[in-house]
Design an enzyme around this catalytic site. Structure first.
Site, PDB file in Angstrom:
ATOM      1  N   CYS A  47      16.719   3.975  -6.058  1.00  0.00           N
ATOM      2  CA  CYS A  47      17.187   3.491  -4.860  1.00  0.00           C
ATOM      3  C   CYS A  47      17.505   1.869  -4.789  1.00  0.00           C
ATOM      4  CB  CYS A  47      16.000   3.452  -3.854  1.00  0.00           C
ATOM      5  SG  CYS A  47      15.677   5.400  -3.529  1.00  0.00           S
TER       6      CYS A  47
HETATM    7  C1  UGA Z   1      12.165   2.774  -2.193  1.00  0.00           C
HETATM    8  C2  UGA Z   1      11.540   2.187  -0.799  1.00  0.00           C
HETATM    9  O1  UGA Z   1      10.262   1.510  -1.182  1.00  0.00           O
HETATM   10  C3  UGA Z   1      11.456   3.266   0.074  1.00  0.00           C
HETATM   11  O2  UGA Z   1      11.122   2.682   1.415  1.00  0.00           O
HETATM   12  C4  UGA Z   1      12.636   4.043   0.284  1.00  0.00           C
HETATM   13  O3  UGA Z   1      12.975   5.092   1.211  1.00  0.00           O
HETATM   14  C5  UGA Z   1      13.163   4.478  -1.027  1.00  0.00           C
HETATM   15  O4  UGA Z   1      13.296   3.428  -1.921  1.00  0.00           O
HETATM   16  C6  UGA Z   1      14.764   4.939  -0.919  1.00  0.00           C
HETATM   17  O5  UGA Z   1      15.489   4.257  -0.710  1.00  0.00           O
HETATM   18  O6  UGA Z   1      14.701   6.156  -1.008  1.00  0.00           O
HETATM   19  P1  UGA Z   1      10.979   3.963  -4.363  1.00  0.00           P
HETATM   20  O7  UGA Z   1      12.304   3.792  -5.261  1.00  0.00           O
HETATM   21  O8  UGA Z   1      10.441   5.520  -4.525  1.00  0.00           O
HETATM   22  O9  UGA Z   1      11.132   3.745  -2.770  1.00  0.00           O
HETATM   23  O10 UGA Z   1       9.991   2.996  -4.959  1.00  0.00           O
HETATM   24  P2  UGA Z   1       9.070   1.872  -4.569  1.00  0.00           P
HETATM   25  O11 UGA Z   1       7.554   2.441  -4.596  1.00  0.00           O
HETATM   26  O12 UGA Z   1       9.220   1.030  -3.515  1.00  0.00           O
HETATM   27  O13 UGA Z   1       9.321   1.124  -5.833  1.00  0.00           O
HETATM   28  C7  UGA Z   1      10.598   0.370  -6.014  1.00  0.00           C
HETATM   29  C8  UGA Z   1      10.253  -0.766  -7.208  1.00  0.00           C
HETATM   30  O14 UGA Z   1       9.393  -1.673  -6.515  1.00  0.00           O
HETATM   31  C9  UGA Z   1       9.911  -0.196  -8.424  1.00  0.00           C
HETATM   32  O15 UGA Z   1      10.328  -0.787  -9.585  1.00  0.00           O
HETATM   33  C10 UGA Z   1       8.293  -0.653  -8.457  1.00  0.00           C
HETATM   34  O16 UGA Z   1       7.819  -1.049  -9.775  1.00  0.00           O
HETATM   35  C11 UGA Z   1       8.465  -1.927  -7.589  1.00  0.00           C
HETATM   36  N1  UGA Z   1       7.012  -1.972  -6.732  1.00  0.00           N
HETATM   37  C12 UGA Z   1       6.818  -0.784  -6.101  1.00  0.00           C
HETATM   38  C13 UGA Z   1       6.411  -3.217  -6.600  1.00  0.00           C
HETATM   39  O17 UGA Z   1       6.736  -4.220  -7.308  1.00  0.00           O
HETATM   40  N2  UGA Z   1       5.214  -2.979  -5.988  1.00  0.00           N
HETATM   41  C14 UGA Z   1       4.877  -1.995  -5.382  1.00  0.00           C
HETATM   42  O18 UGA Z   1       3.589  -1.985  -4.567  1.00  0.00           O
HETATM   43  C15 UGA Z   1       5.653  -0.695  -5.159  1.00  0.00           C
END
Ligand code: UGA
Length: 470
Positions: free
Chosen positions: A279
């Site tokens: 995403c």
């Molecule tokens: C992300 C968004 O968080 C969702 O709200 C959205 O619906 C989704 O994209 C989408 O567009 O479908 P996702 O890609 O599953 O969700 O992952 P995240 O948990 O947000 O992680 C994305 C990135 O952020 C990862 O590389 C992760 O390492 C980083 N991250 C995640 C952080 O730096 N801190 C966190 O607490 C969580």
């Protein structure tokens, strides 16, 4: 309500199973017959917490799958489009959206009742009202607003917690071409009575999705830029810096009873080796491109992407700074998934890290608790192998790079102690305790002591940024 969902991937399947659990009659339309079969047998085709249980509860009752779109649409009151919109390097590829719109339109030709079509896939602003609307009108011979309505209902699910996110939503964005479409879409979500609903037009709904993901990606790249600066500052640690930033009461409010609330958003204010997944990289790139097409210079989005592209290099530089010659060295890479809790390796920083290590002729051993095959982007090479567990991955390693913050990796110090070895540990997520290792380097950790690495000519250099064990 009877609802068809076109696309049985992670968004379509999770949304379908959750809406089915809330009593809607759901038919998932999926062209992959294997997936159709698997769903109808109650077998979960993806790794997602809570989903197998939901399928067990709903399949054969309120949830089923088919590969025949016409049957699904004609028996339904609404149809969601939840197909993929991959980024092809220039713009998002709408092939699957266009195909779905045409197929739905052809099915609508055979119906007489008002039908609501809802775009759930992430699409650039204007796609729903332009591309999707005109394809539906052309293929159905019907009129938007009179014969059918068109909605845009982005999803905010995170991989790994998608079921929980759907079942306890923070907001539901209800886009519609008119009040009738919005009302029908609102009705579908009546089962989430207490959730904030945002009723907007379709273009605004599309923008909310892109802006939301871009904000989170911006926080990560901002944190990485601050971290890279901290790496250059003696005795400075990005984790302390950002912890101090997050205590701003506008980020972590203090309640009237004096208790501090730590909202989830603060977890995106953390330095690491870059964001990945299906995403953030795709959506930020697509919004950036869209912005350029509108004649608006996307300076912030440019920076977010560029910082993220460089971050795996910044991480590997911590290794090569301590161990300049990687030929003949064994380097363990811990983690392949783009984040813990998922088996998804799309755009994972691990890929860029491994590519760079191979380019430097290192012998690479990879271990991930869930992912057991190398992503296709990793070039096949006799210099890379996959280990079965943490001990196997690290037992020969001269250096260990932690890329994904799986809980299991918190046992690294114990594993190394049992091996009676102290290789260089480079922490790309800042989840380990520096003092647990003799040779430790971390993203965003400034020069601290002289002890630089186990075996190279730069050890004991005073400007090294290695934290040594107390
Ligand atoms: C992300 C968004 O968080 C969702 O709200 C959205 O619906 C989704 O994209 C989408 O567009 O479908 P996702 O890609 O599953 O969700 O992952 P995240 O948990 O947000 O992680 C994305 C990135 O952020 C990862 O590389 C992760 O390492 C980083 N991250 C995640 C952080 O730096 N801190 C966190 O607490 C969580």
């Amino acid at each position: 309500m009877r609802i068809a969902i076109v696309g049985g991937g992670y968004v379509g399947l999770v949304s379908g199973a959750c809406l089915a659990a809330h009593g809607h009659d759901i038919v998932i339309v999926e062209s992959d017959l294997g997936k159709v079969q698997s769903i109808n047998q109650g077998n979960c085709p993806i790794f997602e917490a809570g989903l197998p249980e939901l399928l067990a509860k709903t399949v054969g009752k309120t949830l089923k799958a088919t590969d025949t779109i016409e049957d699904a649409v004609t028996i339904s009151d609404a149809t969601f489009i939840a197909v993929g919109t991959p980024f092809d390097g220039t713009s998002i590829d709408l092939t699957q959206i266009e195909q779905a719109a045409k197929d739905i339109g052809r099915a609508l030709k055979k119906t007489s009742a008002y039908h609501l079509v809802v775009v759930k896939s992430t699409v650039v602003p204007g796609t729903t009202d332009n591309t999707v609307a005109s394809l539906l009108e052309q293929t159905s011979g019907k009129k938007l607003g009179t014969d059918f309505g068109l909605g845009m209902n982005p999803e905010f699910l995170r991989e790994g917690t998608a079921v929980e996110d759907f079942m306890t939503p923070d907001r539901i964005v209800l886009g519609g071409n008119d009040a009738r479409a919005q009302n029908k879409l609102t009705q579908i979500y009546d089962c989430f009575a207490d959730t904030d609903k945002v009723r907007v037009n379709n273009t605004t709904a599309e923008m909310i999705k892109y802006a939301s993901n871009s904000l989170l990606a911006t926080l990560i790249s901002f944190s990485n830029e601050i971290g890279n600066l901290c790496s250059e500052l003696p005795d400075t640690d990005v984790t302390s810096v950002l912890a101090g930033v997050c205590l701003d009461k506008r980020l972590s409010p203090i309640m009237p009873n004096g208790e501090r609330v730590t909202p989830d958003i603060t977890s995106y204010l953390a330095a690491g080796c870059g964001f990945g997944g299906s995403c953030f990289p795709k959506d930020v790139n697509a919004l950036r491109k869209f912005s350029q097409q509108q004649g608006v210079k996307p300076s912030v989005l440019d920076a977010v992407i560029n910082t993220n592209k460089l971050q795996p290099e910044q991480f590997v530089a911590l290794l090569t700074d301590s161990m300049p010659e990687l030929q003949g060295k064994t380097v363990a890479v811990l983690g392949l998934a783009f984040k813990p809790g998922t088996d998804d390796t799309r755009e994972s920083p691990a890929i860029a890290v491994i590519q760079q290590l191979l380019k430097n002729d290192a012998q690479v051993v990879v271990y991930d608790p869930i992912v057991t095959t190398l992503p296709s982007e990793v070039p096949s090479s006799s210099n890379i192998s996959i280990a079965k567990n943490l001990n196997e991955a690290t037992k020969q390693a001269d250096a260990i790079l932690l890329v994904t913050a799986w809980d299991e990796f918190l046992a690294l110090a114990d594993v190394l102690n049992a091996q009676k070895r102290q290789p260089l540990v480079v922490d790309g997520r800042r989840v380990l305790t520096a003092g647990d290792f003799q040779h430790y380097r971390g993203i965003g950790l400034g020069p601290q002591t002289q002890n630089n690495g186990p075996d190279d000519d730069k050890s004991n250099k005073p400007d090294s940024n290695v934290a040594s064990a107390a």
